[in-house]
Design an enzyme around this catalytic site. Structure first.
Site, PDB file in Angstrom:
ATOM      1  N   ASP A 258      -4.830   0.142  -4.738  1.00  0.00           N
ATOM      2  CA  ASP A 258      -3.888   0.936  -5.540  1.00  0.00           C
ATOM      3  C   ASP A 258      -2.733   0.052  -5.969  1.00  0.00           C
ATOM      4  OD1 ASP A 258      -2.917   3.481  -6.635  1.00  0.00           O
ATOM      5  OD2 ASP A 258      -1.298   3.239  -5.176  1.00  0.00           O
ATOM      6  N   GLU A 263       0.835  -6.909 -10.285  1.00  0.00           N
ATOM      7  CA  GLU A 263       0.829  -5.653 -11.046  1.00  0.00           C
ATOM      8  C   GLU A 263       2.053  -5.475 -11.944  1.00  0.00           C
ATOM      9  OE1 GLU A 263       0.888  -2.890  -7.580  1.00  0.00           O
ATOM     10  OE2 GLU A 263       2.771  -2.152  -8.417  1.00  0.00           O
ATOM     11  N   HIS A 295      -1.352   2.007  -8.919  1.00  0.00           N
ATOM     12  CA  HIS A 295      -0.165   2.389  -8.132  1.00  0.00           C
ATOM     13  C   HIS A 295       0.158   3.879  -8.310  1.00  0.00           C
ATOM     14  CE1 HIS A 295       3.468   0.334  -6.104  1.00  0.00           C
ATOM     15  NE2 HIS A 295       3.381   1.568  -5.693  1.00  0.00           N
TER      16      HIS A 295
HETATM   17  P1  NAI Z   1       6.842   2.795   7.650  1.00  0.00           P
HETATM   18  O1  NAI Z   1       8.054   1.930   7.729  1.00  0.00           O
HETATM   19  O2  NAI Z   1       6.894   4.184   8.195  1.00  0.00           O
HETATM   20  O3  NAI Z   1       5.592   2.047   8.338  1.00  0.00           O
HETATM   21  C1  NAI Z   1       5.351   0.698   8.200  1.00  0.00           C
HETATM   22  C2  NAI Z   1       4.738   0.218   9.501  1.00  0.00           C
HETATM   23  O4  NAI Z   1       4.425  -1.171   9.340  1.00  0.00           O
HETATM   24  C3  NAI Z   1       5.691   0.331  10.698  1.00  0.00           C
HETATM   25  O5  NAI Z   1       5.049   0.965  11.779  1.00  0.00           O
HETATM   26  C4  NAI Z   1       6.051  -1.117  11.007  1.00  0.00           C
HETATM   27  O6  NAI Z   1       6.306  -1.352  12.380  1.00  0.00           O
HETATM   28  C5  NAI Z   1       4.791  -1.830  10.534  1.00  0.00           C
HETATM   29  N1  NAI Z   1       5.014  -3.252  10.318  1.00  0.00           N
HETATM   30  C6  NAI Z   1       6.127  -3.889   9.905  1.00  0.00           C
HETATM   31  N2  NAI Z   1       5.955  -5.210   9.896  1.00  0.00           N
HETATM   32  C7  NAI Z   1       4.680  -5.420  10.313  1.00  0.00           C
HETATM   33  C8  NAI Z   1       3.907  -6.588  10.546  1.00  0.00           C
HETATM   34  N3  NAI Z   1       4.426  -7.811  10.337  1.00  0.00           N
HETATM   35  N4  NAI Z   1       2.650  -6.432  10.973  1.00  0.00           N
HETATM   36  C9  NAI Z   1       2.134  -5.203  11.206  1.00  0.00           C
HETATM   37  N5  NAI Z   1       2.823  -4.049  11.027  1.00  0.00           N
HETATM   38  C10 NAI Z   1       4.076  -4.171  10.585  1.00  0.00           C
HETATM   39  O7  NAI Z   1       6.436   2.800   6.102  1.00  0.00           O
HETATM   40  P2  NAI Z   1       5.483   3.816   5.351  1.00  0.00           P
HETATM   41  O8  NAI Z   1       6.274   4.924   4.785  1.00  0.00           O
HETATM   42  O9  NAI Z   1       4.329   4.137   6.215  1.00  0.00           O
HETATM   43  O10 NAI Z   1       5.026   2.914   4.107  1.00  0.00           O
HETATM   44  C11 NAI Z   1       4.279   1.724   4.287  1.00  0.00           C
HETATM   45  C12 NAI Z   1       4.240   0.964   2.979  1.00  0.00           C
HETATM   46  O11 NAI Z   1       3.466   1.686   2.023  1.00  0.00           O
HETATM   47  C13 NAI Z   1       5.611   0.809   2.284  1.00  0.00           C
HETATM   48  O12 NAI Z   1       6.330  -0.301   2.790  1.00  0.00           O
HETATM   49  C14 NAI Z   1       5.230   0.598   0.848  1.00  0.00           C
HETATM   50  O13 NAI Z   1       5.110  -0.791   0.605  1.00  0.00           O
HETATM   51  C15 NAI Z   1       3.854   1.264   0.726  1.00  0.00           C
HETATM   52  N6  NAI Z   1       3.898   2.424  -0.181  1.00  0.00           N
HETATM   53  C16 NAI Z   1       2.987   2.476  -1.214  1.00  0.00           C
HETATM   54  C17 NAI Z   1       2.998   3.545  -2.098  1.00  0.00           C
HETATM   55  C18 NAI Z   1       2.008   3.674  -3.213  1.00  0.00           C
HETATM   56  O14 NAI Z   1       2.195   4.511  -4.103  1.00  0.00           O
HETATM   57  N7  NAI Z   1       0.944   2.902  -3.243  1.00  0.00           N
HETATM   58  C19 NAI Z   1       4.029   4.580  -1.987  1.00  0.00           C
HETATM   59  C20 NAI Z   1       4.870   4.473  -0.820  1.00  0.00           C
HETATM   60  C21 NAI Z   1       4.812   3.398   0.030  1.00  0.00           C
END
Ligand code: NAI
Length: 338
Positions: A258, A263, A295
């Site tokens: 996605d 992009e 996206h």
């Molecule tokens: P979140 O902050 O709740 O979860 C992210 C997780 O990744 C956390 O548990 C964190 O500890 C972990 N993390 C951080 N650094 C890491 C590493 N080096 N190795 C392994 N795990 C690690 O964030 P959420 O809300 O779950 O979103 C995750 C990502 O999804 C966002 O950062 C964003 O980039 C992406 N996203 C994509 C969207 C889309 O439309 N495709 C929309 C919203 C978010």
């Protein structure tokens, strides 16, 4: 307060106007923020941006020169914003951390199912009155091992849904989610082991210096032949050149994206009349087992409503001189706008 809304898409406007209730004076801009387009916000007090806007050092400095002290991103991810620079410029940055993790998690599941059960190909065949099933064989998700990289808000919902399918769950994260362990049998292991053991790998970590190219030729080499990889996180989590090579070798059996590392400038716009310029992307699209959405994982009515409401809340806080609970910068004291 006058606010420049960069990267406005037609579908967002109605949600933003409804949430705003005429409080702020919006300057709607289709352009993305960049050092070149910062000038468009002249006369505004704050700006709002989206994921592919460039809020790097230079763009923020340009905004600061225009006395703009607030950046409200209409996204959860903020890898496109130089937070250190914002801090140095006494600039407030706030995001929308949780507009609907369900939207992204459910889109992830949609991609897994669509690739596995060849839904896109089946639809094309049926519309051509071809009802042969030879090319449409999938596999039961039940009993498969799924590796979830990043088990935060989105990753943990993906885990819960897949638990319902009867999948075995492996997790890789810098912090462990105890609820996933106790209720859903999640087993946290190293990234290398996760790559070795998973039938499906789905990415939900943020993009930062530690996660850039988390999926690359070294750990693709560890994966099972025919592995499914889904990335609804950020494009830069996957080395696309390495993934392409693995697709050519049949090592990656399915790739669902996605997000894509290049992009910016491509996704979110209609390029139907343009000559394709990105050879890597064009090559990816030639594979039957690659599914790309532009996206759109976040794109549900619920998410758009929440994004608009939280963005207005962030702007309201800034105008009142209050700290938003979603403020990302922390070094400087709050300064009011007037
Ligand atoms: P979140 O902050 O709740 O979860 C992210 C997780 O990744 C956390 O548990 C964190 O500890 C972990 N993390 C951080 N650094 C890491 C590493 N080096 N190795 C392994 N795990 C690690 O964030 P959420 O809300 O779950 O979103 C995750 C990502 O999804 C966002 O950062 C964003 O980039 C992406 N996203 C994509 C969207 C889309 O439309 N495709 C929309 C919203 C978010």
């Amino acid at each position: 307060m006058k606010v420049a809304i960069y990267s406005l898409k037609k579908y967002e406007r109605v949600y933003l106007e409804k949430a705003n209730r005429s409080k702020h004076d919006f300057l709607f801009l289709e352009e993305a923020l960049s050092p070149q387009t910062a000038e468009l916000a002249r006369g505004c007090t704050a700006v709002s941006i989206f994921t592919n806007d460039d809020a790097g050092k230079e763009a923020l400095q340009q905004l600061a020169k225009l006395n703009i002290k607030s950046v409200a991103t209409r996204a959860a991810g903020y890898d496109n914003i130089d937070l250190n620079e914002a801090d140095d410029l006494y600039m407030h940055v706030a995001n929308v951390p949780e507009y609907s993790p369900y939207a992204i998690a459910e889109h992830t599941i949609a991609m897994i199912l669509a690739m596995n059960r060849k839904i896109v190909q089946a639809d094309r065949q049926v519309k051509a009155y071809n009802f042969a099933l030879d090319e449409l064989i999938g596999f039961d998700l039940h009993g498969k091992t799924v590796g979830i990289v990043g088990t935060g808000k989105i990753g943990s919902i993906v885990a819960k849904i897949l638990h319902g399918f009867g999948c075995k769950l492996l997790g890789y994260d810098v912090t462990e989610n105890q609820e996933l362990i106790s209720k859903y049998g999640m087993e946290y292991i190293s990234l290398g082991k996760l790559c070795k053991l998973s039938d499906i790998i789905t990415l939900h970590a943020p993009l930062n210096a530690n996660t850039h190219y988390l999926i690359n030729k070294e750990n693709i080499a560890l994966m099972k032949k025919g592995v499914m990889i889904v990335n609804t996180g950020r494009g830069g989590l996957v080395n696309t050149v390495d993934a392409l090579q693995a697709l050519k070798e049949g090592k990656i059996g399915y790739l669902g994206l996605d997000v894509y590392e290049k992009e910016k400038g491509l996704f979110f716009y209609d390029h139907g009349a343009d000559i394709p310029q990105d050879d890597l992307f064009a090559r990816l699209l030639t594979f039957k087992n690659v599914l790309v959405t532009g996206h759109q994982a976040f794109l549900t009515e619920n998410a758009l409503t929440n994004i608009a409401d939280t963005t207005i809340y962030n702007l309201d806080c800034f105008e009142k001189g209050e700290r938003s609970i979603h403020e990302l910068t922390d070094k400087k004291s709050i300064q009011t706008t007037s």
